[in-house]
Design a protein around this motif. Sequence first.
Motif, short mmCIF file in Angstrom:
data_model
loop_
_atom_site.label_atom_id
_atom_site.label_comp_id
_atom_site.label_asym_id
_atom_site.label_seq_id
_atom_site.Cartn_x
_atom_site.Cartn_y
_atom_site.Cartn_z
N TYR A 1 0.88 -1.17 0.00
CA TYR A 1 0.00 0.00 0.00
C TYR A 1 0.92 1.22 0.00
O TYR A 1 1.75 1.36 0.89
CB TYR A 1 -0.89 -0.03 1.24
CG TYR A 1 -1.96 1.03 1.20
CD1 TYR A 1 -3.01 0.92 0.27
CD2 TYR A 1 -1.94 2.11 2.05
CE1 TYR A 1 -3.99 1.89 0.21
CE2 TYR A 1 -2.93 3.09 1.99
CZ TYR A 1 -3.96 2.97 1.07
OH TYR A 1 -4.93 3.92 1.00
N SER B 1 -2.21 4.23 -3.19
CA SER B 1 -2.56 3.16 -4.13
C SER B 1 -2.28 1.78 -3.56
O SER B 1 -1.42 1.63 -2.71
CB SER B 1 -1.79 3.35 -5.43
OG SER B 1 -0.42 3.20 -5.18
N ASP C 1 -6.51 4.67 -4.82
CA ASP C 1 -7.56 5.19 -3.96
C ASP C 1 -7.64 6.68 -4.16
O ASP C 1 -8.69 7.29 -4.06
CB ASP C 1 -7.20 4.95 -2.48
CG ASP C 1 -7.62 3.57 -2.03
OD1 ASP C 1 -8.29 2.89 -2.82
OD2 ASP C 1 -7.26 3.19 -0.90
N ASN C 2 -6.49 7.22 -4.43
CA ASN C 2 -6.37 8.66 -4.52
C ASN C 2 -5.17 8.95 -5.40
O ASN C 2 -4.07 8.52 -5.11
CB ASN C 2 -6.15 9.21 -3.10
CG ASN C 2 -6.33 10.70 -3.06
OD1 ASN C 2 -6.24 11.38 -4.09
ND2 ASN C 2 -6.59 11.22 -1.89
N SER D 1 -10.10 9.55 -7.71
CA SER D 1 -9.95 8.11 -7.49
C SER D 1 -10.41 7.40 -8.75
O SER D 1 -11.01 8.01 -9.63
CB SER D 1 -10.76 7.67 -6.28
OG SER D 1 -12.11 7.90 -6.53
#
Lengths: 940, 258
Positions: A649, A683, A711-712, A738
């Motif tokens: 992550y 991400s 995610d962003n 996103s």
Amino acid sequence: MKRILLPLWLCLLWLSPTLLQAQNPSRVTIKGIVRDTTEAEAAYATVMLLNPTDSTLVNFSRSDENGLFSFKNVKNTAYIFKISYIGHIPYQQHLNPSPTDINDLGMVYLKPISQELMEVVIRTAKAPLRIRGDTIEYDATTFKVPPGSTVEDLLRRLPGIEVAADGSIKAQGRDVQKVYVDGKTFFGDDPKSATKNLGAETISKVQVYDEKSEQAKLTGIDDGKKEKAMNLELKEEYKKGSFGKLTGAVGTEDRWAARGNYNRFNEKQQLSFIGYANNINETGVNWEDYGEFKGQNAFNDFDNGDFGFGYNGGGRYYSSSDNGLRNNFDGRGFTKNFGGGVNYNFDNKKTKYNASYVYNETTLDLDQLSLRETFLNDGSFTNTDTSTRLEFRGNHSIATRIEQNLDSSNLLIVKANLGFSNSNNQNRQAQYFIENNTTPTNSLLLDNGTLLDSWRLSSAAIFRHRFKKKGRSFAASAGYNNSQSDGRENIFSLNEVFTAPTRTDQIRQLNLNDNATEQFKSSLLYTEPLHKRWFLEAFYNFSHSANAVNRQVQDPELNNERITDLSVFYDFTTQFNRLGADIRYSHEGLNASAGLAGQRLDLDGRYATDRDMPLLTDPIKRTFDNAVPYLELEYEFPNNVWISADYTYNVSEPRLTDLQPIPNVNNPAFRNEGNPNLTPERSHSFSANLNYWNPASFANVGIGANFSQFDNQIIYNQTIDFVDSIGFRTTARPDNVSGGNRFNTYLWSSFPIVKTKLTMNLNGNLNAGRSPAFVNGIENETDNLGYNFNLGFSFTPSPKLILYAGGNLGFNNISYSIREDQNQKIQNHGANASAKWQFAAKTFLESNFTYSLFRNDRFDFKQEVPILNASVRHLLGPSNRFELRLAAFDIFNRRVSITQTGNQNYVVRNTASTLARYFMLSVSYNMRGYESKIKKGGWW
Amino acid sequence: MFKQTRFSLFFGALLAFVALFPENMYSQELEGDIRYLVTHNWTKKTIALDYLSKQQRERAAYMWGNRSEWKVYTTLYFTPTESKYEDSEERAEPDDEGYSWRKEAFFIKRNFAQNTLYDVFTLLGKTYIVEDSLRAPEWKILNDMKEVAGHICMNAYWEDTIKQQRITAWFALDLPVPAGPERLCGLPGLILEADYNDGAMNIAANRIQMKKLDKELDLPKKKIKGKKISEDEYATIVRKHVEEKRKAEEPWFWGMRY
């Protein structure tokens, strides 16, 4: 007559061994008793029979407690009879075939090895003591003497040898009359001349033996007198030496090139020099020359001291590890290059030290045509850009690294890099804008000059301690980085808008840019074995960086008055803290870890129009906390199959330039705005790989895939509007969205069809990605789908001929959700073939042909680029030290650089001219000599 | 034929020796295990490949000379008549802690009384079981002496013509067992050190424990899956591979034990 004699001879030949056997029995028993010189029985001594021609072991046995031994019923032939017994000089005796059934050797006496030699040489120094007949040999390298010592100092340390104050030598109590060096007399007869003058480090062995007296040698009559003599054997020099190459080349079209390198080395040290200069687009040296320049230190740049999994904090100071010395020409334009450096390595078991200095510069002359079509939800516009760039870049780089094993459990690494660079860039662009492929709107002339001076320092220290318990360790690191730059941009633009009446706008601007960044960071790591197969790793990372950016914009036409609304000064600090742990399982080819870390990112920024001016906005203080998981798995199947998979992550902070609130308008048609409200990019990434290797068939396969889901994501939203005074104006502003993702798979493989003769390579990759972005407030999703295949055959019919043929197909499909009618299909295909042929003993022909096809059907674009190169080289001189080479580059004179890409809401094609046909003659000198054969695959 | 006879004679003599002195000073203690430290030096392995050009070998020495060693432990269990050699669980490199490779099927088992061998190993990705009568290398006995792990050793030399290895072995004068590390055997004493191609691989005993063995010499209970071949077939496979790699001008030592 001969015909009758032949059978007779054969008869005799057949009879002869039988005749011999009639004299001697075919089998024999060899026996005897082993005693030492004190008449004591030598119990359990090893007795051996060796073949007298080559000392091959034929039979062995042991004496009994009374020293009695026997070989029963062995073949009756000649032997070397050998006895070895602890504490005694090995005994050796030649045995002839025995005339009787029993060959009784009687008493065999063994001479003892002096206690001193036994204890000191064999046990203490652990040196092999060589005994050859009467010669005793010492291994000089195992007796340590301080550097600079003479042979005399060395001899004082050897057991059984005494050196008197005047330098005279005694061995085993007797005077040494002669000292030889490599078997030859050294500077006359005085034995001291060699021992006092030669350095101890040049000697590998010291041999002491008895020699016939001088008189006996003269008269040829052995008077029985023996003199002690000593021979000093010199070390082999292969670990010490030098090598180097020098090449000079001239060609048509005013082309020239020169390059050279020189290396000196011994067992511990390497010193190398390298230099190059050319105007044939070699901006540096090749990998092989770079490797030899760096020597043992070529692969040492991995220790960055950032511990823990998936480290991603503040690591913005990547300085390319090759110091710009390697060729990195991108295929566009004409360059003139110059560079050189010096490197020093010291390596021994405790210390590894490296220091290097490198300078390189490149002058680039580039003409480029760029065609860019931008899609809007209700139309499009085209920008034709003709640009000319003149650029100079120069870079000095000093690097040093020391790795010190403090003791067997502590290691310290300290490294530092210092770089200075300056560049001067003059860029002229003529742009022409057309709306919907029909209506010209405006033409824009840009003329920008940039001067930049910068320096950077990066340094790190890493300490590692290993505890007594296996697998338990602690490590700590600290780093300090600093970089500063001072730039000056002269901006000029002239925009002509084709309205009626035509409107002309001119902008002149002077930008003064000062940037300073300082960073301190530190990491800790602790590893604990929990169980045989389980390990725990805990880590902490910290980094603090302070950035100050000052961009002052002035108007040269108004007496360099400051343009306040374009000037900005900002001060930004980023602080990163991360604490985490992971647990690892490791057994029978399975290595798996799972971890979790908590991290905090603090951003603190202040913006003003200049230093000491009031803030434009309230200070931006933002804190981002994230929990970061991590998984990793590696497994080794039987039969050479490996798989690995991981999940990470990722959180990465926004770039500084994206955060600052003042727009950058160096180009009136393209405006960059910042966004102080950006949040970090986040991400999920997955990847999986499989590798297979078959050592018997030589086949290799690798496949893999990786996938990232954002995610962003930080993307650049665009606002494109038609401004009457400017024409089409694009304003890009970073923002968080996103939904973006990236997917990539690859395959590479190599299969021998006929082992060592014919090999097939098949490679391919497929990549897909979705990037969302807002264009004029409407969300546009751009989907990229690309796939490439590459198939090649390499054929080696003989060691003197290597052929290769292959082809590749590449497709890149881009679709835009706002304008599906504009979807692009870009194609890049190619074919290539090459031959290396050694057609005479020392003459080689090398040639390669590449055909490239660039296509984009929507624009009716199709261009073929065939490139043919060929060269002949001939080796000459002793050890093939000279090479003469005649080369023809791009025989069809068609070389050009083409790139086609598409993204977001545009598609762009660049065409740049570059060095095309020329012919070149070069002469090279290689101290080591050139290989007089074709080089096969580089397996390292 | 000659070879066969000679070596059965050779081991016959040894057996006779063992039988003749059933209560000699060694018989009770000549049993135990040896931990060997195996040092691989990849540069020296590369330099020993005579089919690479002088330039390639010099370059390898220059680039990696001091930095290409890797150490592992192995174990030899021995009695006067039997031995078994295998890889050790123990790590010799501290950096290898915390990472596990798949262990290949491997052991070398010798029975000197019956003059047989039973070797299991992975060769070019395949597991083989070599079952055959024992043939010792043709050792040349030399005169040097040195101490290895507390024992005075003499040296012997053998050239493996298939793998082109020059092997110097040091055998203990006071441990009369014809066993040794890897596939080496047949000297009047236990081989405590073996050096291949001037340090390309060095195997040296660093701990010798004299003790009564229990089941260490037994074959593993789990049935070993592998292709059964003879010593000659083994030699043919290795010879063919080395020959192919020689043609390709690549090292032969990936995919098989050095």
